[in-house]
Motif scaffolding. Structure first.
Motif, PDB file in Angstrom:
ATOM      1  N   LEU A 202      22.904  65.200  87.734  1.00  0.00           N
ATOM      2  CA  LEU A 202      24.357  65.206  87.898  1.00  0.00           C
ATOM      3  C   LEU A 202      24.956  64.266  86.871  1.00  0.00           C
ATOM      4  CD1 LEU A 202      24.357  64.701  91.786  1.00  0.00           C
ATOM      5  CD2 LEU A 202      24.365  66.886  90.557  1.00  0.00           C
ATOM      6  N   ALA A 203      25.954  64.717  86.125  1.00  0.00           N
ATOM      7  CA  ALA A 203      26.518  63.855  85.085  1.00  0.00           C
ATOM      8  C   ALA A 203      27.948  64.252  84.781  1.00  0.00           C
ATOM      9  CB  ALA A 203      25.680  63.934  83.813  1.00  0.00           C
ATOM     10  N   GLY A 204      28.803  63.243  84.609  1.00  0.00           N
ATOM     11  CA  GLY A 204      30.151  63.508  84.141  1.00  0.00           C
ATOM     12  C   GLY A 204      30.130  63.923  82.682  1.00  0.00           C
ATOM     13  N   LEU A 226      24.124  69.708  86.479  1.00  0.00           N
ATOM     14  CA  LEU A 226      25.509  69.947  86.843  1.00  0.00           C
ATOM     15  C   LEU A 226      26.376  68.955  86.087  1.00  0.00           C
ATOM     16  CD1 LEU A 226      27.762  71.215  88.616  1.00  0.00           C
ATOM     17  CD2 LEU A 226      27.258  69.428  90.320  1.00  0.00           C
ATOM     18  N   GLU A 227      27.214  69.457  85.168  1.00  0.00           N
ATOM     19  CA  GLU A 227      28.152  68.615  84.433  1.00  0.00           C
ATOM     20  C   GLU A 227      29.501  68.640  85.140  1.00  0.00           C
ATOM     21  OE1 GLU A 227      28.338  69.117  80.221  1.00  0.00           O
ATOM     22  OE2 GLU A 227      26.184  69.520  80.033  1.00  0.00           O
ATOM     23  N   LEU A 228      30.040  67.456  85.389  1.00  0.00           N
ATOM     24  CA  LEU A 228      31.273  67.324  86.142  1.00  0.00           C
ATOM     25  C   LEU A 228      32.447  67.202  85.171  1.00  0.00           C
ATOM     26  CD1 LEU A 228      29.950  64.675  88.689  1.00  0.00           C
ATOM     27  CD2 LEU A 228      29.802  67.183  88.825  1.00  0.00           C
ATOM     28  N   PRO A 229      33.370  68.157  85.146  1.00  0.00           N
ATOM     29  CA  PRO A 229      34.468  68.139  84.163  1.00  0.00           C
ATOM     30  C   PRO A 229      35.441  66.994  84.415  1.00  0.00           C
ATOM     31  CG  PRO A 229      34.796  69.888  85.780  1.00  0.00           C
ATOM     32  CD  PRO A 229      33.429  69.341  86.027  1.00  0.00           C
ATOM     33  N   GLY A 230      35.831  66.338  83.305  1.00  0.00           N
ATOM     34  CA  GLY A 230      36.805  65.261  83.386  1.00  0.00           C
ATOM     35  C   GLY A 230      36.291  64.011  84.079  1.00  0.00           C
ATOM     36  N   CYS A 231      34.984  63.835  84.129  1.00  0.00           N
ATOM     37  CA  CYS A 231      34.387  62.726  84.874  1.00  0.00           C
ATOM     38  C   CYS A 231      33.581  61.805  83.964  1.00  0.00           C
ATOM     39  CB  CYS A 231      33.471  63.254  85.982  1.00  0.00           C
ATOM     40  SG  CYS A 231      34.355  64.086  87.327  1.00  0.00           S
ATOM     41  N   ASP A 235      31.399  58.699  88.310  1.00  0.00           N
ATOM     42  CA  ASP A 235      31.833  59.855  89.087  1.00  0.00           C
ATOM     43  C   ASP A 235      30.672  60.704  89.594  1.00  0.00           C
ATOM     44  OD1 ASP A 235      34.663  59.492  88.961  1.00  0.00           O
ATOM     45  OD2 ASP A 235      34.564  60.069  86.858  1.00  0.00           O
ATOM     46  N   ALA A 236      29.528  60.630  88.925  1.00  0.00           N
ATOM     47  CA  ALA A 236      28.361  61.375  89.392  1.00  0.00           C
ATOM     48  C   ALA A 236      27.910  60.870  90.758  1.00  0.00           C
ATOM     49  CB  ALA A 236      27.223  61.269  88.384  1.00  0.00           C
ATOM     50  N   PHE A 237      28.303  59.635  91.091  1.00  0.00           N
ATOM     51  CA  PHE A 237      28.054  59.083  92.419  1.00  0.00           C
ATOM     52  C   PHE A 237      29.277  59.234  93.318  1.00  0.00           C
ATOM     53  CE2 PHE A 237      28.557  55.371  95.251  1.00  0.00           C
ATOM     54  CZ  PHE A 237      27.499  55.613  96.122  1.00  0.00           C
ATOM     55  N   LEU A 238      30.458  58.953  92.791  1.00  0.00           N
ATOM     56  CA  LEU A 238      31.662  58.891  93.620  1.00  0.00           C
ATOM     57  C   LEU A 238      32.236  60.256  93.988  1.00  0.00           C
ATOM     58  CD1 LEU A 238      33.536  55.990  91.769  1.00  0.00           C
ATOM     59  CD2 LEU A 238      32.383  55.854  93.985  1.00  0.00           C
ATOM     60  N   ARG A 239      32.103  61.262  93.114  1.00  0.00           N
ATOM     61  CA  ARG A 239      32.777  62.543  93.330  1.00  0.00           C
ATOM     62  C   ARG A 239      31.908  63.491  94.153  1.00  0.00           C
ATOM     63  NH1 ARG A 239      37.086  64.014  90.239  1.00  0.00           N
ATOM     64  NH2 ARG A 239      37.134  65.712  91.774  1.00  0.00           N
ATOM     65  N   LEU A 240      31.762  63.134  95.420  1.00  0.00           N
ATOM     66  CA  LEU A 240      30.954  63.954  96.325  1.00  0.00           C
ATOM     67  C   LEU A 240      31.569  65.332  96.517  1.00  0.00           C
ATOM     68  CD1 LEU A 240      28.310  63.434  97.855  1.00  0.00           C
ATOM     69  CD2 LEU A 240      29.665  62.885  99.884  1.00  0.00           C
ATOM     70  N   ASP A 241      32.885  65.441  96.335  1.00  0.00           N
ATOM     71  CA  ASP A 241      33.528  66.742  96.461  1.00  0.00           C
ATOM     72  C   ASP A 241      33.008  67.729  95.428  1.00  0.00           C
ATOM     73  OD1 ASP A 241      34.847  64.997  94.568  1.00  0.00           O
ATOM     74  OD2 ASP A 241      36.447  66.505  94.400  1.00  0.00           O
ATOM     75  N   THR A 243      29.836  67.231  93.766  1.00  0.00           N
ATOM     76  CA  THR A 243      28.371  67.286  93.748  1.00  0.00           C
ATOM     77  C   THR A 243      27.762  67.880  95.015  1.00  0.00           C
ATOM     78  OG1 THR A 243      28.216  65.003  94.580  1.00  0.00           O
ATOM     79  CG2 THR A 243      28.232  65.317  92.186  1.00  0.00           C
ATOM     80  N   LEU A 244      28.371  67.616  96.173  1.00  0.00           N
ATOM     81  CA  LEU A 244      27.758  68.048  97.427  1.00  0.00           C
ATOM     82  C   LEU A 244      27.572  69.562  97.522  1.00  0.00           C
ATOM     83  CD1 LEU A 244      26.606  66.918 100.055  1.00  0.00           C
ATOM     84  CD2 LEU A 244      28.865  67.238 101.096  1.00  0.00           C
ATOM     85  N   PRO A 245      28.505  70.390  97.033  1.00  0.00           N
ATOM     86  CA  PRO A 245      28.286  71.836  97.117  1.00  0.00           C
ATOM     87  C   PRO A 245      27.038  72.305  96.367  1.00  0.00           C
ATOM     88  CG  PRO A 245      30.603  71.386  96.726  1.00  0.00           C
ATOM     89  CD  PRO A 245      29.872  70.075  96.552  1.00  0.00           C
ATOM     90  N   VAL A 246      26.562  71.531  95.408  1.00  0.00           N
ATOM     91  CA  VAL A 246      25.329  71.880  94.692  1.00  0.00           C
ATOM     92  C   VAL A 246      24.138  71.138  95.296  1.00  0.00           C
ATOM     93  CG1 VAL A 246      24.162  71.791  92.458  1.00  0.00           C
ATOM     94  CG2 VAL A 246      26.588  72.372  92.577  1.00  0.00           C
ATOM     95  N   VAL A 247      24.342  69.882  95.685  1.00  0.00           N
ATOM     96  CA  VAL A 247      23.253  69.071  96.244  1.00  0.00           C
ATOM     97  C   VAL A 247      22.755  69.634  97.564  1.00  0.00           C
ATOM     98  CG1 VAL A 247      22.761  66.831  97.312  1.00  0.00           C
ATOM     99  CG2 VAL A 247      23.879  66.929  95.073  1.00  0.00           C
TER     100      VAL A 247
END
Length: 257
Positions: A202-204, A226-231, A235-241, A243-247
């Motif tokens: 997981l990475a911003g 999973l690359e997190l847009p705008g992060c 955020d790879a830790f904080l943005r559970l909204d 990451t959780l759908p994939v985790v």
């Protein structure tokens, strides 16, 4: 809270929930308590026996001043000691930043102990630095502690108060010792690839580590990214909204494998 550890080291941990074991290991600035306000415990304890660990130098674990105590192999051994104390032969593992790095090295050395690995903002590639630069950074940490790092994060955006408190809680001497102990990490990409254990990275998309994270994902056959847009990095830790759908489906598929 319980404590265990090899070589007289005392490593604190606690468990919550029920189901297949899932280790949660925090990053360089934090402790096991950050998984609660972050939402991870509430989201996952219904399906997993969560094993929340304080890494050496953090939380209620020992905080020695000796840099050798923070070597990556010894920190991987600390996780094994906790798993042994829990009677867990195998477990899933989710590590944030430094915790993810420890997870990669644990997987490289003892692939039989992990069913799968999730790494937030971490990679398996080597890391090295000029020893003189490392010593200067360690001296800076002894003098200023974590405050400058918190200030740098806050210049890029808001930081939850609970995360700020956790980052500031690490003792300056322990932070300095950790800086030296972890400054040179071997590349374990090949060993992770050979392990054939599923890996989720997981990475911003703004994380400065993203190139190395991408190379890890490309080199490990059973890895996905999973690359997190705008992060950014945190955020790879904080943005559970995000990451959780994939985790969650990843763990449902592999945590009991």
């Amino acid at each position: 809270m319980r404590r265990t550890g090899p070589e007289g080291r005392r490593i604190a941990w606690e468990t919550v929930g029920s189901g297949p074991p899932l280790v949660l290991l925090h990053g360089s600035f934090g402790d096991r308590g950050t998984w609660w306000p972050g939402g991870h415990v509430g989201a996952l304890a219904g399906e997993h026996r969560l094993v929340l660990i304080d890494a050496i130098g953090h939380g209620e674990s020992d905080a020695p001043d000796d840099p050798a105590a923070y070597r990556i192999d010894r920190q991987a051994g600390d996780v094994l000691a906790v798993l042994d104390a829990e009677g867990a032969g195998r477990a899933a593992f989710w590590g944030a930043s430094m915790g993810g790095t420890i997870g990669f090295h644990l997987l490289a050395r003892h692939p039989e102990r992990l069913t799968c690995l999730i790494a937030s903002g971490a990679h398996a590639r080597g890391l090295g630095a000029d020893p003189a630069d490392v010593e200067r950074e360690a001296a800076f940490c002894r003098d200023r502690g974590a405050a400058p790092f918190v200030e740098a994060v806050e210049r890029r955006g808001a930081l939850p108060g609970w995360m700020r408190d956790a980052m500031l809680a690490i003792a300056p001497e322990a932070l300095a010792a950790q800086t030296v102990g972890l400054f040179e990490l071997p590349d374990v990409t090949a060993a992770v690839a050979e392990a054939e254990v599923p890996v989720l990275l997981l990475a911003g998309d703004g994380d400065h580590r993203l190139p190395a994270i991408r190379r890890t994902a490309e080199a490990v056959p059973k890895a996905s990214l999973l690359e997190l847009p705008g992060c950014g990095h945190l955020d790879a830790f904080l943005r559970l909204d995000l990451t959780l759908p994939v985790v969650r489906p990843f763990l449902r598929r592999y945590a009991t494998a």
